[in-house]
Write an enzyme that holds these catalytic residues in place. Structure first.
Site, PDB file in Angstrom:
ATOM      1  N   PHE A  16       9.919   3.461   8.279  1.00 26.64           N
ATOM      2  CA  PHE A  16       9.168   2.606   9.198  1.00 26.64           C
ATOM      3  C   PHE A  16      10.100   1.881  10.161  1.00 26.64           C
ATOM      4  O   PHE A  16       9.809   1.770  11.356  1.00 26.64           O
ATOM      5  CB  PHE A  16       8.313   1.607   8.428  1.00 26.64           C
ATOM      6  CG  PHE A  16       7.296   0.910   9.289  1.00 26.64           C
ATOM      7  CD1 PHE A  16       6.238   1.614   9.839  1.00 26.64           C
ATOM      8  CD2 PHE A  16       7.403  -0.444   9.575  1.00 26.64           C
ATOM      9  CE1 PHE A  16       5.302   0.983  10.654  1.00 26.64           C
ATOM     10  CE2 PHE A  16       6.470  -1.088  10.381  1.00 26.64           C
ATOM     11  CZ  PHE A  16       5.419  -0.373  10.925  1.00 26.64           C
ATOM     12  N   ALA A 142       4.598   6.045   8.367  1.00 20.77           N
ATOM     13  CA  ALA A 142       5.689   6.248   9.329  1.00 20.77           C
ATOM     14  C   ALA A 142       5.779   7.684   9.817  1.00 20.77           C
ATOM     15  O   ALA A 142       6.080   7.928  10.986  1.00 20.77           O
ATOM     16  CB  ALA A 142       7.014   5.821   8.697  1.00 20.77           C
ATOM     17  N   LYS A 193      -2.644  -3.775  -1.284  1.00 19.07           N
ATOM     18  CA  LYS A 193      -3.236  -2.435  -1.210  1.00 19.07           C
ATOM     19  C   LYS A 193      -2.358  -1.389  -1.896  1.00 19.07           C
ATOM     20  O   LYS A 193      -2.852  -0.352  -2.338  1.00 19.07           O
ATOM     21  CB  LYS A 193      -3.520  -2.055   0.244  1.00 19.07           C
ATOM     22  CG  LYS A 193      -2.315  -2.114   1.184  1.00 19.07           C
ATOM     23  CD  LYS A 193      -1.494  -0.856   1.197  1.00 19.07           C
ATOM     24  CE  LYS A 193      -0.222  -1.047   1.995  1.00 19.07           C
ATOM     25  NZ  LYS A 193       0.615   0.174   2.017  1.00 19.07           N
ATOM     26  N   ARG A 257       3.541   6.663  -0.576  1.00 24.99           N
ATOM     27  CA  ARG A 257       4.460   6.669  -1.725  1.00 24.99           C
ATOM     28  C   ARG A 257       3.775   6.185  -2.996  1.00 24.99           C
ATOM     29  O   ARG A 257       3.980   6.740  -4.079  1.00 24.99           O
ATOM     30  CB  ARG A 257       5.682   5.815  -1.407  1.00 24.99           C
ATOM     31  CG  ARG A 257       6.597   6.426  -0.366  1.00 24.99           C
ATOM     32  CD  ARG A 257       7.669   5.465   0.098  1.00 24.99           C
ATOM     33  NE  ARG A 257       7.102   4.378   0.898  1.00 24.99           N
ATOM     34  CZ  ARG A 257       7.824   3.441   1.484  1.00 24.99           C
ATOM     35  NH1 ARG A 257       9.130   3.424   1.342  1.00 24.99           N
ATOM     36  NH2 ARG A 257       7.259   2.507   2.204  1.00 24.99           N
ATOM     37  N   ASN A 258       2.956   5.152  -2.865  1.00 24.32           N
ATOM     38  CA  ASN A 258       2.281   4.611  -4.042  1.00 24.32           C
ATOM     39  C   ASN A 258       1.236   5.587  -4.575  1.00 24.32           C
ATOM     40  O   ASN A 258       1.068   5.728  -5.786  1.00 24.32           O
ATOM     41  CB  ASN A 258       1.648   3.265  -3.697  1.00 24.32           C
ATOM     42  CG  ASN A 258       2.697   2.206  -3.391  1.00 24.32           C
ATOM     43  OD1 ASN A 258       3.348   1.692  -4.280  1.00 24.32           O
ATOM     44  ND2 ASN A 258       2.886   1.911  -2.114  1.00 24.32           N
ATOM     45  N   GLU A 283       6.531   0.023  -3.517  1.00 24.92           N
ATOM     46  CA  GLU A 283       6.403  -1.417  -3.720  1.00 24.92           C
ATOM     47  C   GLU A 283       5.292  -1.775  -4.716  1.00 24.92           C
ATOM     48  O   GLU A 283       5.353  -2.792  -5.401  1.00 24.92           O
ATOM     49  CB  GLU A 283       6.127  -2.118  -2.386  1.00 24.92           C
ATOM     50  CG  GLU A 283       7.274  -2.089  -1.390  1.00 24.92           C
ATOM     51  CD  GLU A 283       8.332  -3.155  -1.683  1.00 24.92           C
ATOM     52  OE1 GLU A 283       8.207  -3.851  -2.703  1.00 24.92           O
ATOM     53  OE2 GLU A 283       9.278  -3.264  -0.884  1.00 24.92           O
TER      54      GLU A 283
END
Length: 356
Positions: A16, A142, A193, A257-258, A283
């Site tokens: 990002f 991104a 989120k 990613r999550n 994250e």
């Protein structure tokens, strides 16, 4: 002659941060990007490419990468901090000697610091005391920004100058920047989120259908807004890009990613295996435990967070946890219209309720 173009600094060499740096350069700014990896610095400056995070993205040649924090921040009007939450404070303190109160500082990090349950803009505020602080958040994968797909984001700040400058620096024909003055709500939405994207990935791996995904995202929105409003956010923020918008893309895309961590967990991989296979920071994993602890302290009802915590850290099978969640007490749909307490009171008035 002096170069009258505005100067933008980006701290962070991830996907990002790289995309934001290139957009600002496309808009005519002089852009310096700070990162630690010398090989990646050389590649960005020589090949105008970040092979580790955005291998197919042609970075604007005006972006200059460096590991010299002082030089990167020198004369910068606008500073974007795109650093994972685990290293955010360290990098801010490293930058502090070269920062000035006139600079605009904007966090793009969607995470929470464990010590004190602090959001990144709160860290910026505490460490610098500067007046121009903002948060950039929204449905912003991104890799899609790099492909110049039409994308929108939110700049949130109490400071009108911060909002206006970021809109001017980043707004273009494929990246639209909306404004908000609910910095806390926008930033908290971006962090929360990530939790539910893990749940969505698990549901997909378990073969659950579209009805399930719709229910999951809707109940996630109810849960995250309940939590945020209890801590002082504006509930209307969550019908915007940083709330439902970011939630939809993160819970729907295999690029998230999550989501990918959750999918791996749904395939019966361990948390360590899932994170290792990802190769990047997710994250949401850390956020689950932080939000669970905060919700317990503040007595905020968070069944999805509790269920995810049991799967991630206590080894409860994902399918078993999904079944347990479905058996919980049925409550109100939108709590800002009909409270949970009203539903429970009505249930007590049902015939035979006293006998059950």
């Amino acid at each position: 002659m002096t170069d009258e173009r505005p100067k933008v600094a980006v701290l962070g060499g991830g996907s990002f941060g790289t995309a934001i740096a290139s957009i600002a350069a496309d808009n005519g700014a002089r852009v310096n990007q700070w990162l630690r990896d010398s090989a990646l610095i050389e590649q960005i400056n020589r090949e105008h490419r970040n092979a580790r995070y955005l291998p197919d993205y042609a970075i604007n040649p005006a972006v200059v990468a460096s590991d010299d924090m002082r030089e990167v921040l020198r004369d910068a009007e606008l500073v974007f901090i795109a650093i994972p939450s685990s290293a955010f404070l360290t990098v801010v303190r490293q930058a502090l000697p070269w920062l000035k109160p006139t600079q605009i500082l904007v966090s793009t990090t969607k995470g929470i610091q464990e010590d004190g349950f602090k959001l990144m803009s709160q860290i910026l505020e505490e460490e610098t005391g500067f007046p121009h602080i903002g948060v950039l958040s929204g449905p912003n994968l991104a890799s899609e920004i790099a492909q110049k797909h039409l994308t929108a984001t939110v700049i949130a700040s109490d400071d009108p100058l911060t909002r206006a400058r970021v809109q001017s620096a980043l707004g273009c024909d494929y990246f639209r920047v909306y404004a908000s003055n609910d910095r806390y709500g926008v930033e908290l939405g971006g962090a929360l989120k990530n939790i539910y994207a893990i749940a969505a990935g698990m549901a997909a791996a378990l073969g659950m259908g579209e009805n399930t995904r719709s229910m999951l995202m809707t109940r996630a929105l109810a849960e995250m807004s309940r939590f945020a409003v209890a801590l002082g956010a504006n509930p209307l923020t969550f019908i915007g890009l940083a709330g439902v918008g970011d939630l939809i893309v993160t819970c729907s895309s295999k690029l998230s990613r999550n989501y990918r961590v959750g999918f791996a967990l749904g395939e019966d991989k361990t948390l360590e295996e899932a994170v290792t296979a990802l190769g990047q920071v997710a994250e949401g994993v850390n956020t689950v435990s932080l939000v669970r602890e905060k919700a317990r302290r503040e007595h905020i009802y968070m069944p999805l967070v509790e269920g995810l915590y049991q799967v991630l850290f206590n080894g409860v099978p994902a399918r078993q946890m999904a079944q347990m969640l479905m058996q919980q007490e049925q409550s109100s749909d939108v709590e800002f219209i009909l409270s949970r307490q009203d539903v429970f009171e009505a249930r007590r008035l049902e015939p035979g309720a006293e006998e059950t």
